[in-house]
Write a protein that holds these residues in place. Structure first.
Motif, PDB file in Angstrom:
ATOM      1  N   VAL A  48       6.662  13.392  -3.538  1.00 25.96           N
ATOM      2  CA  VAL A  48       6.674  13.506  -2.080  1.00 25.96           C
ATOM      3  C   VAL A  48       6.305  12.148  -1.492  1.00 25.96           C
ATOM      4  CG1 VAL A  48       6.243  15.991  -1.864  1.00 25.96           C
ATOM      5  CG2 VAL A  48       4.307  14.444  -2.166  1.00 25.96           C
ATOM      6  N   LEU A  49       6.906  11.839  -0.347  1.00 27.88           N
ATOM      7  CA  LEU A  49       6.749  10.525   0.271  1.00 27.88           C
ATOM      8  C   LEU A  49       5.537  10.424   1.190  1.00 27.88           C
ATOM      9  CD1 LEU A  49      10.495   9.919   1.197  1.00 27.88           C
ATOM     10  CD2 LEU A  49       9.224   8.889  -0.705  1.00 27.88           C
ATOM     11  N   CYS A  50       4.888  11.549   1.465  1.00 27.21           N
ATOM     12  CA  CYS A  50       3.819  11.587   2.466  1.00 27.21           C
ATOM     13  C   CYS A  50       2.555  10.848   2.044  1.00 27.21           C
ATOM     14  CB  CYS A  50       3.497  13.035   2.847  1.00 27.21           C
ATOM     15  SG  CYS A  50       3.428  14.178   1.464  1.00 27.21           S
ATOM     16  N   GLY A  51       2.470  10.403   0.793  1.00 24.13           N
ATOM     17  CA  GLY A  51       1.335   9.600   0.376  1.00 24.13           C
ATOM     18  C   GLY A  51       1.515   8.121   0.638  1.00 24.13           C
ATOM     19  N   GLY A  52       2.747   7.723   1.012  1.00 21.81           N
ATOM     20  CA  GLY A  52       2.980   6.333   1.362  1.00 21.81           C
ATOM     21  C   GLY A  52       3.636   5.488   0.296  1.00 21.81           C
ATOM     22  N   ILE A  53       4.007   6.092  -0.838  1.00 24.95           N
ATOM     23  CA  ILE A  53       4.647   5.345  -1.925  1.00 24.95           C
ATOM     24  C   ILE A  53       6.165   5.483  -1.802  1.00 24.95           C
ATOM     25  CG2 ILE A  53       4.852   5.100  -4.428  1.00 24.95           C
ATOM     26  CD1 ILE A  53       2.113   4.309  -3.188  1.00 24.95           C
ATOM     27  N   PRO A  54       6.919   4.386  -1.943  1.00 26.41           N
ATOM     28  CA  PRO A  54       8.370   4.428  -1.750  1.00 26.41           C
ATOM     29  C   PRO A  54       9.086   5.350  -2.738  1.00 26.41           C
ATOM     30  CG  PRO A  54       7.581   2.158  -1.672  1.00 26.41           C
ATOM     31  CD  PRO A  54       6.434   3.004  -2.143  1.00 26.41           C
ATOM     32  N   ARG A  55      10.212   5.900  -2.274  1.00 24.11           N
ATOM     33  CA  ARG A  55      11.030   6.795  -3.085  1.00 24.11           C
ATOM     34  C   ARG A  55      11.414   6.156  -4.422  1.00 24.11           C
ATOM     35  NH1 ARG A  55      14.380  11.084  -1.687  1.00 24.11           N
ATOM     36  NH2 ARG A  55      13.823  10.711   0.505  1.00 24.11           N
ATOM     37  N   GLY A  98      -2.813  13.171  -0.642  1.00 23.10           N
ATOM     38  CA  GLY A  98      -1.521  12.568  -0.354  1.00 23.10           C
ATOM     39  C   GLY A  98      -0.342  13.471  -0.633  1.00 23.10           C
ATOM     40  N   THR A  99      -0.580  14.580  -1.330  1.00 26.90           N
ATOM     41  CA  THR A  99       0.474  15.534  -1.663  1.00 26.90           C
ATOM     42  C   THR A  99       0.366  16.783  -0.803  1.00 26.90           C
ATOM     43  OG1 THR A  99       0.573  14.734  -3.954  1.00 26.90           O
ATOM     44  CG2 THR A  99       1.489  16.923  -3.515  1.00 26.90           C
ATOM     45  N   LEU A 100      -0.841  17.342  -0.734  1.00 23.20           N
ATOM     46  CA  LEU A 100      -1.097  18.535   0.076  1.00 23.20           C
ATOM     47  C   LEU A 100      -1.982  18.241   1.280  1.00 23.20           C
ATOM     48  CD1 LEU A 100      -1.743  21.077  -2.820  1.00 23.20           C
ATOM     49  CD2 LEU A 100       0.334  20.869  -1.448  1.00 23.20           C
ATOM     50  N   VAL A 101      -2.796  17.197   1.199  1.00 25.97           N
ATOM     51  CA  VAL A 101      -3.719  16.835   2.278  1.00 25.97           C
ATOM     52  C   VAL A 101      -3.507  15.355   2.612  1.00 25.97           C
ATOM     53  CG1 VAL A 101      -6.110  16.888   3.080  1.00 25.97           C
ATOM     54  CG2 VAL A 101      -5.353  18.530   1.363  1.00 25.97           C
ATOM     55  N   ASP A 102      -3.496  15.039   3.905  1.00 23.40           N
ATOM     56  CA  ASP A 102      -3.136  13.704   4.389  1.00 23.40           C
ATOM     57  C   ASP A 102      -4.339  12.768   4.344  1.00 23.40           C
ATOM     58  OD1 ASP A 102      -1.684  11.647   5.463  1.00 23.40           O
ATOM     59  OD2 ASP A 102      -1.549  12.497   7.487  1.00 23.40           O
ATOM     60  N   THR A 103      -4.710  12.370   3.131  1.00 21.28           N
ATOM     61  CA  THR A 103      -5.953  11.618   2.936  1.00 21.28           C
ATOM     62  C   THR A 103      -5.779  10.223   2.366  1.00 21.28           C
ATOM     63  OG1 THR A 103      -6.141  12.760   0.815  1.00 21.28           O
ATOM     64  CG2 THR A 103      -7.421  13.662   2.647  1.00 21.28           C
ATOM     65  N   ASN A 104      -4.583   9.864   1.929  1.00 23.07           N
ATOM     66  CA  ASN A 104      -4.439   8.585   1.240  1.00 23.07           C
ATOM     67  C   ASN A 104      -4.897   7.399   2.076  1.00 23.07           C
ATOM     68  OD1 ASN A 104      -3.490   9.925  -0.968  1.00 23.07           O
ATOM     69  ND2 ASN A 104      -1.562   8.794  -1.114  1.00 23.07           N
ATOM     70  N   HIS A 105      -4.546   7.393   3.357  1.00 19.09           N
ATOM     71  CA  HIS A 105      -4.920   6.244   4.172  1.00 19.09           C
ATOM     72  C   HIS A 105      -6.410   6.259   4.521  1.00 19.09           C
ATOM     73  CE1 HIS A 105      -0.543   6.041   4.410  1.00 19.09           C
ATOM     74  NE2 HIS A 105      -0.723   4.747   4.631  1.00 19.09           N
ATOM     75  N   LEU A 106      -7.022   7.438   4.539  1.00 17.56           N
ATOM     76  CA  LEU A 106      -8.483   7.495   4.658  1.00 17.56           C
ATOM     77  C   LEU A 106      -9.130   6.876   3.424  1.00 17.56           C
ATOM     78  CD1 LEU A 106      -9.027  11.107   6.077  1.00 17.56           C
ATOM     79  CD2 LEU A 106      -9.230   8.948   7.318  1.00 17.56           C
ATOM     80  N   HIS A 107      -8.575   7.163   2.260  1.00 14.36           N
ATOM     81  CA  HIS A 107      -9.089   6.547   1.033  1.00 14.36           C
ATOM     82  C   HIS A 107      -8.906   5.030   1.072  1.00 14.36           C
ATOM     83  CE1 HIS A 107     -10.422   9.840  -1.433  1.00 14.36           C
ATOM     84  NE2 HIS A 107      -9.297  10.509  -1.240  1.00 14.36           N
ATOM     85  N   VAL A 108      -7.764   4.580   1.578  1.00 14.31           N
ATOM     86  CA  VAL A 108      -7.520   3.139   1.661  1.00 14.31           C
ATOM     87  C   VAL A 108      -8.590   2.459   2.511  1.00 14.31           C
ATOM     88  CG1 VAL A 108      -5.974   1.353   2.574  1.00 14.31           C
ATOM     89  CG2 VAL A 108      -5.035   3.280   1.275  1.00 14.31           C
ATOM     90  N   VAL A 109      -8.830   2.993   3.699  1.00 17.26           N
ATOM     91  CA  VAL A 109      -9.782   2.371   4.620  1.00 17.26           C
ATOM     92  C   VAL A 109     -11.200   2.417   4.050  1.00 17.26           C
ATOM     93  CG1 VAL A 109     -10.854   2.567   6.890  1.00 17.26           C
ATOM     94  CG2 VAL A 109      -8.387   2.771   6.664  1.00 17.26           C
ATOM     95  N   THR A 110     -11.584   3.549   3.470  1.00 15.02           N
ATOM     96  CA  THR A 110     -12.963   3.667   2.975  1.00 15.02           C
ATOM     97  C   THR A 110     -13.184   2.874   1.690  1.00 15.02           C
ATOM     98  OG1 THR A 110     -12.363   5.827   1.996  1.00 15.02           O
ATOM     99  CG2 THR A 110     -13.439   5.843   4.147  1.00 15.02           C
ATOM    100  N   TRP A 111     -12.168   2.784   0.831  1.00 18.17           N
ATOM    101  CA  TRP A 111     -12.300   1.891  -0.330  1.00 18.17           C
ATOM    102  C   TRP A 111     -12.328   0.431   0.129  1.00 18.17           C
ATOM    103  CZ3 TRP A 111     -14.231   2.520  -4.796  1.00 18.17           C
ATOM    104  CH2 TRP A 111     -14.049   3.690  -5.539  1.00 18.17           C
ATOM    105  N   TRP A 112     -11.468   0.075   1.090  1.00 15.86           N
ATOM    106  CA  TRP A 112     -11.451  -1.297   1.601  1.00 15.86           C
ATOM    107  C   TRP A 112     -12.830  -1.669   2.146  1.00 15.86           C
ATOM    108  CZ3 TRP A 112     -12.415  -3.049   6.573  1.00 15.86           C
ATOM    109  CH2 TRP A 112     -12.126  -4.402   6.823  1.00 15.86           C
ATOM    110  N   GLU A 113     -13.448  -0.757   2.898  1.00 13.46           N
ATOM    111  CA  GLU A 113     -14.770  -1.024   3.457  1.00 13.46           C
ATOM    112  C   GLU A 113     -15.830  -1.110   2.373  1.00 13.46           C
ATOM    113  OE1 GLU A 113     -17.903  -1.721   6.124  1.00 13.46           O
ATOM    114  OE2 GLU A 113     -15.739  -2.073   6.215  1.00 13.46           O
ATOM    115  N   ALA A 114     -15.734  -0.240   1.364  1.00 14.49           N
ATOM    116  CA  ALA A 114     -16.698  -0.297   0.258  1.00 14.49           C
ATOM    117  C   ALA A 114     -16.604  -1.642  -0.462  1.00 14.49           C
ATOM    118  CB  ALA A 114     -16.453   0.853  -0.719  1.00 14.49           C
ATOM    119  N   PHE A 115     -15.377  -2.105  -0.714  1.00 12.53           N
ATOM    120  CA  PHE A 115     -15.193  -3.412  -1.343  1.00 12.53           C
ATOM    121  C   PHE A 115     -15.714  -4.531  -0.439  1.00 12.53           C
ATOM    122  CE2 PHE A 115     -11.608  -1.353  -3.809  1.00 12.53           C
ATOM    123  CZ  PHE A 115     -12.237  -1.452  -5.041  1.00 12.53           C
ATOM    124  N   ARG A 116     -15.431  -4.434   0.856  1.00 12.33           N
ATOM    125  CA  ARG A 116     -15.875  -5.465   1.796  1.00 12.33           C
ATOM    126  C   ARG A 116     -17.386  -5.575   1.805  1.00 12.33           C
ATOM    127  NH1 ARG A 116     -18.055  -6.546   6.368  1.00 12.33           N
ATOM    128  NH2 ARG A 116     -18.678  -4.372   6.637  1.00 12.33           N
TER     129      ARG A 116
END
Length: 219
Positions: free
Chosen positions: A184-191, A12-30
């Protein structure tokens, strides 16, 4: 010039992975029978696996299934290892800091093949002095230990270091370690959330930080 350390979170800071983590954790929980909203998962990203599960499912969960959940997430997320996208300016920023005399260290909850995939995405190994991974510490962020270990690897005191991250967990860890923190805002967390957690300045992404380097604590 005395040595200085630029410590970076990775996901989420250097690599655009946060939303991949969200989807894969969501699926693991599901798959395990849990309904966890994606917005809640996003705000938990940045915690180590055990802490993330505890944060989202609570202390009264069946802890015997934590390893199963972590393994499911790891398997789902591992499908993306060959195509993880670096965030704009990530590699260029690290190379510029290295050129300017900063000791660049990564502080991440990733390890093993996941860390290898992230470093390949960044493509700036020549600029990275060391990596403090989850294998090296007892407690992950928001505990200060990952940042403190990064400083040990760099051989630099907290007052001569800057930590860059994208989550409130990063900012809290950096603040507790006594370093200056940039968000940095690129991880999706508000300023506002990053600032409240300890960010001195907040940038859009690595490219934005690079463009404003001369006016930042990384000058």
């Amino acid at each position: 010039m005395e040595p200085r350390a630029a410590v970076f979170d990775v996901d989420g800071t250097l690599v655009d992975t946060n939303h991949l983590h969200v989807v894969t954790w969501w699926e693991a929980f599901r798959q395990a029978g849990h309904t966890v909203p994606m917005h809640a998962v996003l705000r938990a990203v940045g915690l180590g696996s055990s802490d993330l599960i505890a944060h989202l499912l609570g202390e009264d969960r069946d802890r015997g299934r934590d390893a199963e959940l972590s393994a499911a997430h790891k398997a789902l997320y591992g499908q993306y290892f060959d195509r993880l996208p670096a965030l704009p300016g990530a590699g260029e920023l690290l190379r510029r800091l290295h050129h300017d005399g900063w000791t660049v260290v990564l502080a991440t909850s990733a390890s093993g093949s996941e860390l290898g995939a992230l470093r390949r995405a960044i493509d700036a190994d020549e600029a990275i002095e060391a990596t403090a991974s989850s294998d090296d510490v007892q407690e992950g962020k928001p505990a200060p230990e990952p940042v403190e270990h990064a400083l040990e690897l760099a051989g630099v005191p907290a007052e001569r270091a800057v930590f860059v991250g994208d989550t409130v967990w990063d900012m809290r860890a950096g603040a507790r370690a006594g370093v200056r923190c940039l968000g940095v805002l690129c991880g999706g967390i508000p300023r506002a959330d990053l600032a409240q957690a300890g960010a001195e300045e907040v940038y859009a992404d690595p490219a934005d930080l690079l463009a404003h380097l001369g006016d930042s604590p990384l000058t």
